[in-house]
Write an enzyme that holds these catalytic residues in place. Structure first.
Site, mmCIF file in Angstrom:
data_model
loop_
_atom_site.group_PDB
_atom_site.id
_atom_site.type_symbol
_atom_site.label_atom_id
_atom_site.label_comp_id
_atom_site.label_asym_id
_atom_site.label_seq_id
_atom_site.Cartn_x
_atom_site.Cartn_y
_atom_site.Cartn_z
ATOM 1 N N VAL A 180 -3.836 5.781 -4.742
ATOM 2 C CA VAL A 180 -4.066 4.355 -5.272
ATOM 3 C C VAL A 180 -2.664 3.900 -5.622
ATOM 4 O O VAL A 180 -1.545 4.455 -5.975
ATOM 5 C CB VAL A 180 -4.810 4.532 -6.666
ATOM 6 C CG1 VAL A 180 -4.911 3.269 -7.302
ATOM 7 C CG2 VAL A 180 -6.014 5.519 -6.479
ATOM 8 N N ALA B 92 0.840 -1.273 0.008
ATOM 9 C CA ALA B 92 -0.085 0.118 -0.249
ATOM 10 C C ALA B 92 0.888 1.442 0.038
ATOM 11 O O ALA B 92 2.141 1.092 0.321
ATOM 12 C CB ALA B 92 -0.913 -0.134 1.159
ATOM 13 N N ASN B 93 0.197 2.294 -0.072
ATOM 14 C CA ASN B 93 0.969 3.770 -0.219
ATOM 15 C C ASN B 93 0.363 4.340 1.308
ATOM 16 O O ASN B 93 -0.451 3.940 1.555
ATOM 17 C CB ASN B 93 0.556 4.673 -0.932
ATOM 18 C CG ASN B 93 1.023 4.507 -2.603
ATOM 19 O OD1 ASN B 93 1.726 3.534 -2.776
ATOM 20 N ND2 ASN B 93 0.350 5.305 -3.451
ATOM 21 N N ARG B 94 1.248 5.000 1.692
ATOM 22 C CA ARG B 94 0.814 5.813 3.071
ATOM 23 C C ARG B 94 -0.045 6.719 2.604
ATOM 24 O O ARG B 94 0.083 7.697 1.849
ATOM 25 C CB ARG B 94 2.225 6.359 3.599
ATOM 26 C CG ARG B 94 3.126 5.680 4.241
ATOM 27 C CD ARG B 94 4.290 6.651 4.880
ATOM 28 N NE ARG B 94 5.485 5.781 4.930
ATOM 29 C CZ ARG B 94 5.484 4.763 5.964
ATOM 30 N NH1 ARG B 94 4.527 4.650 6.754
ATOM 31 N NH2 ARG B 94 6.796 4.375 6.114
#
Ligand code: C5P
Length: 214
Positions: free
Chosen positions: A92, A25-27
């Protein structure tokens, strides 16, 4: 000001599974997207809030659609159409794992897992080029250098109407903090907004959207 207008907001990160218990995931806290949904709601808009697994709770008084992955977020965003405007604040994940495992991967003597990646669809770009394109499409650009140049190029590449460009280099303290410093990039040029609370950025953007849709 926005009553009778239907507005889509995407927010939060997406989680791309590696196996049933692991993900990449991204932060993203979801703070700015949530604040924007609140500000649009407060101006009377009918808000569809499509959110990945964020840290801040979604607002009340909006339609909340919870998703995990980019593919689910795209499907939820398209299912929300037609809308008058779309504000894409979600962080995203650019890639998902092509060889995600159906069962939890075990530590074995055979060695380390080899992940293969595949590109995720660009939701902002897809909506900007959609047959049922919203009248106003707004994207975000988090940059750490040459903020205006990169964001201006991004606006053209994605085909959206506006880009909210923010400088998230570490010394700004913006990432995960309560304030934001943005430039609004439109067809008419660049508007520099003073540093202000994320809620004030949201309120000002909501006012601009109301004016544009009037
Ligand atoms: O290309 P980049 O990720 O920097 O673009 C950021 C903008 O594009 C944000 O508005 C984000 O919500 C949107 N985006 C998207 N789908 C993606 C990647 C980014 O909607 N797969």
């Amino acid at each position: 000001m926005l009553s009778g207008k239907r507005i889509l907001v995407t927010s939060g990160p997406t989680h791309e599974p590696i196996d049933p218990v692991r993900y990449i995931a991204n932060r993203s806290s979801g703070a700015q997207g949530t604040a924007i949904a609140v500000a649009l709601r407060d101006l009377g808009a009918d808000v569809v809030f499509v959110t990945g697994p964020a840290q801040v709770p979604p607002p009340v008084g909006v339609t909340v659609v919870r998703v995990e992955t980019a593919l689910q977020m795209l499907a939820a965003a398209e299912a929300a159409l037609p809308v008058d405007a779309a504000v894409m604040t979600a962080a995203v994940a650019d890639w998902r794992v092509a060889n995600a495992a159906g069962q939890k991967m075990k530590k074995t003597a055979q060695g380390l897992p080899m992940l293969e990646f595949i590109e995720n669809p660009d939701i902002l770009r897809t909506l900007s080029q959609h047959a049922r394109r919203p009248a106003l499409v707004v994207g975000f650009a988090a940059e750490t250098e040459n903020v205006i140049d990169h964001a201006t190029a991004k606006r053209a590449r994605k085909g959206c109407d506006w880009i909210m460009a923010n400088d998230v280099s570490v010394d700004t303290g913006i990432m995960g903090g309560p304030e934001n410093a943005v430039h609004l990039i439109t067809a008419d040029g660049v508007e520099e907004w003073p540093r202000m609370a994320k809620s004030d950025v949201a309120a000002r953007l909501a006012q601009r959207i109301a004016k544009a849709l009037a």
